[in-house]
Design an enzyme around this catalytic site. Structure first.
Site, PDB file in Angstrom:
ATOM      1  N   CYS A 112       1.907  -5.575  21.321  1.00 63.66           N
ATOM      2  CA  CYS A 112       0.517  -5.875  21.375  1.00 63.66           C
ATOM      3  C   CYS A 112       0.318  -6.985  21.982  1.00 63.66           C
ATOM      4  O   CYS A 112      -0.654  -7.343  22.250  1.00 63.66           O
ATOM      5  CB  CYS A 112      -0.011  -5.710  20.116  1.00 63.66           C
ATOM      6  SG  CYS A 112       0.556  -3.929  19.244  1.00 63.66           S
ATOM      7  N   HIS A 253      -6.650  -9.400  19.580  1.00 65.35           N
ATOM      8  CA  HIS A 253      -5.889  -7.930  19.553  1.00 65.35           C
ATOM      9  C   HIS A 253      -6.572  -7.327  18.392  1.00 65.35           C
ATOM     10  O   HIS A 253      -6.657  -7.767  17.216  1.00 65.35           O
ATOM     11  CB  HIS A 253      -4.612  -7.940  19.232  1.00 65.35           C
ATOM     12  CG  HIS A 253      -3.851  -6.848  19.101  1.00 65.35           C
ATOM     13  ND1 HIS A 253      -4.203  -5.782  19.777  1.00 65.35           N
ATOM     14  CD2 HIS A 253      -2.980  -6.452  18.128  1.00 65.35           C
ATOM     15  CE1 HIS A 253      -3.403  -4.997  19.289  1.00 65.35           C
ATOM     16  NE2 HIS A 253      -2.522  -5.301  18.178  1.00 65.35           N
ATOM     17  N   ASN A 283      -5.976   0.651  17.767  1.00 59.40           N
ATOM     18  CA  ASN A 283      -5.050  -0.386  18.236  1.00 59.40           C
ATOM     19  C   ASN A 283      -4.438   0.154  19.517  1.00 59.40           C
ATOM     20  O   ASN A 283      -3.819   0.956  19.638  1.00 59.40           O
ATOM     21  CB  ASN A 283      -4.063  -0.711  17.212  1.00 59.40           C
ATOM     22  CG  ASN A 283      -2.914  -1.536  17.610  1.00 59.40           C
ATOM     23  OD1 ASN A 283      -2.867  -1.967  18.517  1.00 59.40           O
ATOM     24  ND2 ASN A 283      -2.195  -2.019  16.583  1.00 59.40           N
TER      25      ASN A 283
HETATM   26  O1  UT7 Z   1      -0.268  -4.714  16.367  1.00 61.83           O
HETATM   27  C1  UT7 Z   1       0.360  -4.581  15.138  1.00 61.83           C
HETATM   28  C2  UT7 Z   1       0.428  -3.236  14.670  1.00 61.83           C
HETATM   29  N1  UT7 Z   1       0.293  -3.122  13.197  1.00 61.83           N
HETATM   30  C3  UT7 Z   1      -0.638  -3.163  12.315  1.00 61.83           C
HETATM   31  O2  UT7 Z   1      -1.605  -3.883  12.629  1.00 61.83           O
HETATM   32  C4  UT7 Z   1      -0.482  -2.609  11.095  1.00 61.83           C
HETATM   33  C5  UT7 Z   1      -0.843  -3.555   9.795  1.00 61.83           C
HETATM   34  N2  UT7 Z   1      -0.920  -2.952   8.720  1.00 61.83           N
HETATM   35  C6  UT7 Z   1      -1.777  -2.482   8.390  1.00 61.83           C
HETATM   36  O3  UT7 Z   1      -3.129  -2.456   9.015  1.00 61.83           O
HETATM   37  C7  UT7 Z   1      -2.028  -1.816   6.896  1.00 61.83           C
HETATM   38  O4  UT7 Z   1      -0.606  -2.142   6.314  1.00 61.83           O
HETATM   39  C8  UT7 Z   1      -2.137  -0.283   6.900  1.00 61.83           C
HETATM   40  C9  UT7 Z   1      -3.596   0.093   7.285  1.00 61.83           C
HETATM   41  C10 UT7 Z   1      -1.246   0.280   7.884  1.00 61.83           C
HETATM   42  C11 UT7 Z   1      -1.922   0.291   5.747  1.00 61.83           C
HETATM   43  O5  UT7 Z   1      -2.796  -0.054   4.787  1.00 61.83           O
HETATM   44  P1  UT7 Z   1      -2.169  -0.934   3.396  1.00 61.83           P
HETATM   45  O6  UT7 Z   1      -3.442  -1.238   2.593  1.00 61.83           O
HETATM   46  O7  UT7 Z   1      -1.264  -1.883   3.633  1.00 61.83           O
HETATM   47  O8  UT7 Z   1      -1.748   0.402   2.472  1.00 61.83           O
HETATM   48  P2  UT7 Z   1      -0.193   0.845   2.007  1.00 61.83           P
HETATM   49  O9  UT7 Z   1       0.689   0.981   3.030  1.00 61.83           O
HETATM   50  O10 UT7 Z   1      -0.110  -0.214   0.937  1.00 61.83           O
HETATM   51  O11 UT7 Z   1      -0.687   2.192   1.308  1.00 61.83           O
HETATM   52  C12 UT7 Z   1      -1.491   2.207   0.225  1.00 61.83           C
HETATM   53  C13 UT7 Z   1      -1.456   3.837  -0.295  1.00 61.83           C
HETATM   54  C14 UT7 Z   1      -0.104   4.370  -0.241  1.00 61.83           C
HETATM   55  O12 UT7 Z   1      -0.029   5.259  -1.296  1.00 61.83           O
HETATM   56  P3  UT7 Z   1       0.396   4.915  -2.886  1.00 61.83           P
HETATM   57  O13 UT7 Z   1       1.755   4.537  -2.330  1.00 61.83           O
HETATM   58  O14 UT7 Z   1      -0.438   3.789  -3.341  1.00 61.83           O
HETATM   59  O15 UT7 Z   1       0.046   6.085  -3.556  1.00 61.83           O
HETATM   60  C15 UT7 Z   1       0.024   5.022   0.980  1.00 61.83           C
HETATM   61  O16 UT7 Z   1       0.826   6.256   0.805  1.00 61.83           O
HETATM   62  O17 UT7 Z   1      -2.313   4.313   0.782  1.00 61.83           O
HETATM   63  C16 UT7 Z   1      -1.502   5.606   1.194  1.00 61.83           C
HETATM   64  N3  UT7 Z   1      -1.730   5.589   2.736  1.00 61.83           N
HETATM   65  C17 UT7 Z   1      -2.668   6.475   3.191  1.00 61.83           C
HETATM   66  N4  UT7 Z   1      -3.561   7.181   2.393  1.00 61.83           N
HETATM   67  C18 UT7 Z   1      -4.467   7.985   3.308  1.00 61.83           C
HETATM   68  C19 UT7 Z   1      -0.986   5.149   3.670  1.00 61.83           C
HETATM   69  N5  UT7 Z   1      -1.647   5.750   4.899  1.00 61.83           N
HETATM   70  C20 UT7 Z   1      -2.508   6.513   4.397  1.00 61.83           C
HETATM   71  C21 UT7 Z   1      -3.646   7.053   5.261  1.00 61.83           C
HETATM   72  N6  UT7 Z   1      -4.459   7.973   4.407  1.00 61.83           N
HETATM   73  N7  UT7 Z   1      -3.646   7.250   6.494  1.00 61.83           N
END
Ligand code: UT7
Length: 326
Positions: A112, A253, A283
């Site tokens: 990115c 970004h 993204n």
């Molecule tokens: O250029 C760099 C590219 N990458 C990024 O920018 C990613 C950076 N990270 C993020 O943006 C965030 O970490 C995410 C948006 C990917 C995820 O958000 P989060 O607040 O960190 O969520 P998490 O991974 O801690 O997940 C929280 C919960 C989990 O469920 P449990 O374990 O609490 O029951 C996940 O399984 O949300 C669940 N979850 C979802 N639920 C609904 C994960 N993805 C999804 C989804 N829809 N798409």
């Protein structure tokens, strides 16, 4: 002598996939995606579009704005991790599509941060007088390496291309003030594509297990991103004796609205100074910064003399910033 951005262009494929559409593919919801990322929809390339096709459309717009003929470009750098082919570079293919014979052309792989890395390289060539007209492109079809059954990643990515045209300037009050690049290679396992390269050769197993798609530890990426973007922004400002309050516009970004809001908050820069478009595009990896710059430019935001802070981070982890007096 400095380099000056005199043209910008962008292109996003026609097809739009909304969060509602994704609800039919994985267990997710529009509310969850909007709340956690700020993304509402993303553009997705068709099977017949390749990365250089997107790059060409963005490049022609940027060259038109710059008043530069495609054949007069003497350097083409494309930031991409989803090239047309393993080799040659998409920059070489783009050169042919532009009917240009003069430029030396190559791709840069910094995920990115690819277009900022490309910008930094092109800036050095233009400011030193080695190249007179540089075309810098970020182009990506990230949806070609997306696992549409993985809700952790498939909600994030979209396709597109952005381009910038750089020429030299003697004006002491305008142009690229500095660029700052960093890599922490020890962090590669938190955001990468395991299969299809030389470490894990393409095989039926790679295809069956979708190991040729993006794998990500979202929480770790998030933490590193906020810290690194703040640091590299302060580094750029400090190197030029400037402060966050001096920044007119932020072009960042578009990874996640929460990452950007936290970074701006830590820097003490009001969110209104940052052009956001991830709602519409998601993204788009290396395309993100030049697409965002082009939108802000065409909307009339950017005026000569404005101080523009650009920042990006991605897999590697690789990150960077650029400070531009528009
Ligand atoms: O250029 C760099 C590219 N990458 C990024 O920018 C990613 C950076 N990270 C993020 O943006 C965030 O970490 C995410 C948006 C990917 C995820 O958000 P989060 O607040 O960190 O969520 P998490 O991974 O801690 O997940 C929280 C919960 C989990 O469920 P449990 O374990 O609490 O029951 C996940 O399984 O949300 C669940 N979850 C979802 N639920 C609904 C994960 N993805 C999804 C989804 N829809 N798409």
């Amino acid at each position: 002598m400095r380099s000056l951005i005199v043209g910008t262009g962008s292109y996003a494929p026609e097809k739009i996939v909304t969060n509602k559409d994704l609800e039919t593919l994985v267990q997710t919801s529009d509310d969850w995606i909007v709340e956690r990322t700020g993304i509402r929809e993303r553009h997705v390339a068709s099977e017949t579009e390749a990365t250089s096709d997107l790059a060409l459309k963005a490049s022609l717009k940027a060259l038109k704005m710059a008043g530069v003929r495609p054949e007069d470009v003497d350097l083409i750098v494309v930031g991409t991790i989803t090239p047309d082919f393993p080799f040659p570079s998409s920059a070489a293919v783009l050169q042919a599509q532009l009917h240009n014979k003069k430029a030396f052309a190559f791709d840069v792989s910094a995920a990115c941060a690819g277009s900022l890395y490309a910008l930094s390289i092109a800036d050095r060539y233009v400011a030193s007088g080695v190249a007179r007209v540089a075309l810098v492109v970020g182009a990506e079809i990230l949806t070609s390496i997306t696992d549409w059954s993985d809700r952790n990643t498939c909600i994030l990515f979209g396709d597109g291309a952005g381009a910038m045209v750089l020429v030299p300037t003697q004006d002491p009050n305008r142009g690229m003030l500095s660029t700052h690049l960093h890599t922490d290679g020890s962090l590669w396992p938190i955001l990468y594509t395991p299969g299809g390269g030389t470490r894990m050769r393409m095989s039926q197993k790679v295809l069956d297990e979708k190991l040729n798609t993006v794998k990500m530890n979202g929480r770790e990426v998030y933490k590193v991103a906020v810290r690194a973007l703040e640091e590299v922004s302060r580094e750029a400002l400090g190197a030029n004796g400037l402060q966050p309050k001096d920044v007119t516009w932020v072009i960042a970004h578009q990874a996640n609205k929460r990452i950007l809001d936290s970074t701006l908050d830590r820097l003490g820069i009001p969110a209104e100074k940052c052009w956001m478009n991830l709602e519409k595009y998601g993204n788009t990896s290396s395309a993100s910064v030049p697409m965002t710059l082009d939108e802000a430019n065409r909307a009339g935001w950017l005026k000569p003399g404005d101080l523009i802070l650009m920042m990006a981070i991605g897999g590697g982890m690789a990150w960077g910033s650029a400070l531009v007096r528009w």
